[in-house]
Design a protein around this motif. Structure first.
Motif, mmCIF file in Angstrom:
data_model
loop_
_atom_site.group_PDB
_atom_site.id
_atom_site.type_symbol
_atom_site.label_atom_id
_atom_site.label_comp_id
_atom_site.label_asym_id
_atom_site.label_seq_id
_atom_site.Cartn_x
_atom_site.Cartn_y
_atom_site.Cartn_z
ATOM 1 N N LEU A 563 0.823 -1.121 0.184
ATOM 2 C CA LEU A 563 -0.231 -0.051 -0.063
ATOM 3 C C LEU A 563 0.848 1.171 0.036
ATOM 4 C CD1 LEU A 563 -2.806 -1.037 2.425
ATOM 5 C CD2 LEU A 563 -2.960 -0.901 0.102
ATOM 6 N N LYS A 564 0.304 2.396 -0.629
ATOM 7 C CA LYS A 564 1.060 3.603 -0.588
ATOM 8 C C LYS A 564 -0.069 4.699 -0.246
ATOM 9 C CE LYS A 564 4.455 2.614 -4.228
ATOM 10 N NZ LYS A 564 5.004 2.950 -5.494
ATOM 11 N N ALA A 565 0.615 5.868 0.300
ATOM 12 C CA ALA A 565 -0.557 6.945 0.572
ATOM 13 C C ALA A 565 0.303 8.151 -0.053
ATOM 14 C CB ALA A 565 -0.590 6.933 2.096
ATOM 15 N N PRO A 566 -0.796 9.121 -0.450
ATOM 16 C CA PRO A 566 -2.215 9.098 -0.639
ATOM 17 C C PRO A 566 -2.818 8.153 -1.724
ATOM 18 C CG PRO A 566 -1.644 10.894 -1.632
ATOM 19 C CD PRO A 566 -0.281 10.416 -1.091
ATOM 20 N N ALA A 567 -4.164 7.651 -1.538
ATOM 21 C CA ALA A 567 -4.701 6.624 -2.478
ATOM 22 C C ALA A 567 -5.953 6.732 -2.269
ATOM 23 C CB ALA A 567 -3.843 5.246 -2.222
ATOM 24 N N ARG A 568 -6.628 6.256 -3.510
ATOM 25 C CA ARG A 568 -8.224 5.802 -3.395
ATOM 26 C C ARG A 568 -8.288 4.502 -3.084
ATOM 27 N NH1 ARG A 568 -9.179 7.604 -9.391
ATOM 28 N NH2 ARG A 568 -9.651 9.871 -9.121
ATOM 29 N N ILE A 569 -9.231 4.012 -2.255
ATOM 30 C CA ILE A 569 -9.541 2.909 -1.945
ATOM 31 C C ILE A 569 -11.174 2.370 -2.012
ATOM 32 C CG2 ILE A 569 -7.613 2.399 -0.490
ATOM 33 C CD1 ILE A 569 -9.411 2.616 2.013
ATOM 34 N N LEU A 570 -11.296 1.146 -2.327
ATOM 35 C CA LEU A 570 -12.684 0.473 -2.324
ATOM 36 C C LEU A 570 -12.589 -0.600 -1.292
ATOM 37 C CD1 LEU A 570 -13.090 0.221 -6.089
ATOM 38 C CD2 LEU A 570 -14.099 1.641 -4.836
#
Length: 681
Positions: A563-570
């Motif tokens: 995982l990386k940030a920032p990110a969109r997630i569902l």
């Protein structure tokens, strides 16, 4: 001295203990022999003997209920008093009952042995009337067991976002009795948004020295407005206290209490100790080695004032069912007008605004917020203009909940606007205070002339189309607000990201942002995503608080760190083993920050954000006790869950692979938008 448990009610040792108790029944109080025998049979009788085991020196009898230990008898033979028998028995009880919350006892006030319980590190919590014929008052004493895993230190997340300060007894009394303006300034609302004021458990001993029961009672009541500093390991406390006693020889009870306050503050992780004691203030340099700053109230306030920053959103637990919300009506309009009228504001003009809202109930929503009959806030939602939600009144009275309420109500306004397809929220309240302005800025409102604006677009657009929705001037204001410069690294990415967040729930098509599908078990999804947003006033119930929080935390195994940030997630909710409901995607969020660290450390750091207990986190940690935590925010619940059949077909078409979500799966931005569009219909 030898300590051992007496369990057999038929033994000679048991009879000796009972005889000793009977000979001291005048002070111990009546206890049926059957109860005595039961406690012994349960292993709750410890006796102290001389080294040759011949002479009974004393005993301690206790019971266990509601996860607490209660001392029933603590008795020392007359000829053995003064030889630390009682201390040995109490220490043995402490060490053998650490699995419980703590140890409790009741002692008659007229015995005059408060100093004994103080020396054992018990503190007096309250008074009650005894059951004897004379109804003599008793004091209830308490010793907590400090469980290192969760309760022994201040949250690191709290330390990062707030200043932790301890007030001494004199400052506490200043606030209680309304004296010394310097101390009273600590009650300022802006200060409470920046700092947390604690007291140490020693304050219970000082309150217990009050002249009357009423004075003690009123002081204990005021403690509810502050927080008790967590009590760490007793041995560490004793070591620090010994060092302080060597440096500052105590002459009186108050002097001794001062040193205990300081020792508790040092081991509890406090950053400031607030006092008006001149001798202590003169020695402030000594305490730098403990990373504890000794300050007058005025000095502490000046320090905060010089270092104020817009704090990150940090939800706090509301009072829950004590929070009440009701409409203003013609019968109580004068009451609310007088309560919320600002200095130099014309009463008739303010009342005109309220009456306008009352006269058009379909266009206006006028709400007051109260807690325990105390009025806290007054807000007006104006829906008279299509596609816009105006807030002409946004007012809060002084209270410890002021900042929390303002943030919750701003989020409520955003939810309301989005659900009603209103593209603009406009706050035109002319009397906004500094701490409320900070809350408004954190909610991504932008100042435009005399009003604060936030756009909410339910659209999926190309980046170039944004300028057709809002003006270039407004876009420039967003960039200025985020301090973006064209020469910055990742300027294009950050510009798109901040526009999308400021214009939420808009989604930008040509935006290459990391995007993931993250699996979540139904039990957690139910608590995080159970949509009751239409039940407007009931959102203030404690169990629904997470629906109002803009931020939450989620934990995952640290073994895979993709995982990386920032990110969109569902959020993919796996199949429910109880209801047999198939897996589906129900919500979308943003990942703001990702942390990988020791599981206990991260749990303490984010314990106020999440819904998880330590037992849940410990099962997720890897073999090295590491865990991943990520902060997610601005969660949107789908109008219709995206079913597994659609997801499988889409993955096969777009990704040319099967849909399998056992851990976070990275997907293409166009996949995210297709799923998001389906969910939002």
């Amino acid at each position: 001295m030898i300590l051992k448990k007496i369990k057999d009610p038929k033994s000679k040792a048991y009879k000796e203990v009972v005889d000793l108790g009977d000979s001291n029944s005048r002070t111990l109080g009546f206890l049926p022999e059957s109860a005595f025998a039961k406690y012994a049979s349960d292993g709750q009788l410890i006796a102290a003997y001389s080294r040759d085991s011949k002479d009974l020196l004393g005993y301690i009898l206790y019971r266990v209920s509601y996860n607490r230990v209660t001392i029933v008898h603590l008795c020392v033979a007359k000829e053995s008093r003064g030889s630390k028998v009682a201390l040995a028995l109490v220490n043995e009880l402490k060490s053998s009952t650490t699995q419980f919350d703590g140890i409790r006892l009741s002692c008659r006030n007229d015995y005059g042995i408060d100093h004994v319980w103080e020396s054992f590190n018990f503190v007096p919590m309250k008074e009650r009337i005894g059951r004897s014929s004379k109804k003599l008052p008793l004091t209830v004493w308490w010793y907590p067991h400090h469980h290192e895993d969760l309760l022994s230190q201040i949250s690191e997340y709290e330390l990062k976002n707030k200043v932790v300060a301890v007030i001494d007894m004199n400052v506490f009394l200043d606030i209680k009795d309304g004296r010394e303006e310097e101390s009273l300034a600590l009650k300022s609302d802006w200060l409470l948004s920046e700092a947390i004021l604690y007291y140490t458990r020693e304050i219970h001993n000082e309150i217990n020295r009050g002249a009357t029961s009423e004075i003690k009672k009123s002081s204990r009541k005021l403690l509810n407005y502050f927080r008790v500093l967590p009590f760490k390991a007793e041995q560490e406390f004793k070591e620090v206290l010994k060092e302080l006693k060597n440096q500052f020889p105590a002459k009186s009870k108050n002097d001794k209490s001062d040193l205990r306050h300081l020792a508790y503050s040092i081991i509890g992780g406090a950053q400031f100790f607030i006092t008006r004691d001149e001798e202590l203030l003169a020695s402030k340099d000594y305490f730098k080695k403990f990373e504890l700053q000794i300050s007058r109230p005025s000095e502490f306030i000046t320090h905060l004032d010089e270092n104020i920053q817009v704090s990150k959103y940090k939800p706090q637990r509301l009072i829950g069912t004590n929070i009440d919300s009701k409409r203003v009506n013609s019968e109580n309009i004068d009451f609310f007008t007088n309560k919320f009228l600002k200095p130099n504001e014309k009463k008739n003009q303010f009342q005109k605004t309220i009456r306008k809202a009352l006269s058009s109930p379909k266009q206006f929503e006028l709400i007051t917020i109260s807690a325990s009959e105390e009025v806290l806030a007054l807000i007006i939602f104006d829906r008279s203009v299509d596609k816009k939600l105006s807030i002409p009144v946004f007012r809060f009275l002084k209270s410890s909940l002021k900042i929390t309420l303002s943030k919750h109500l701003l989020f409520k306004a955003i939810l309301t606007s989005t659900n009603e397809s209103r593209t603009l929220i406009e706050i035109s309240e002319p009397f906004l205070e500094e701490e409320i302005l900070n809350s408004i800025k954190e909610a991504r409102f932008i100042k435009d002339g005399d009003v604060w604006k936030k756009f909410n677009y339910k659209k999926i657009v190309d980046f170039i189309q944004i300028e057709s929705l809002i003006s270039k001037e407004y876009i420039k204001k967003i960039e200025e607000n985020m301090e973006l410069q064209e020469e910055d690294d990742n300027y294009d990415f950050l510009k798109r990201y901040n526009l999308e967040r400021h214009l939420s729930p808009i989604k930008i098509k040509d935006f290459d942002i990391p995007t993931y599908v993250i699996p979540i078990k139904p039990v957690w999804a139910e608590q995080l995503f159970d949509d009751r947003s239409n039940e407007k006033l009931h959102l203030f119930e404690a169990e629904n608080e997470l629906l109002l929080n803009r931020e939450n935390v989620y934990y995952r195994s640290a073994s895979k760190r993709s995982l990386k940030a920032p990110a969109r997630i569902l959020w993919y909710i796996s199949e429910n083993p109880v209801t047999k409901e198939k897996g589906h995607i129900k919500a979308a969020s943003y990942i703001d920050e990702i942390f990988v660290d020791d599981a206990k450390k991260l749990f303490r750091q984010f314990e106020q954000l999440g819904i998880y207990k330590w037992r849940d986190i410990s099962r997720t940690a890897d073999s090295k006790s590491k865990i991943m935590a990520f902060i997610f925010s601005d969660t949107e619940l789908f109008k219709k869950p995206v079913d597994l059949k659609f997801l499988r077909e889409l993955f096969e078409l777009k990704e040319d692979k099967n849909f399998m979500v056992l851990s976070p799966v990275k997907i293409k931005p166009e996949m995210y938008l297709a799923i998001y569009k389906r969910g939002m219909e």
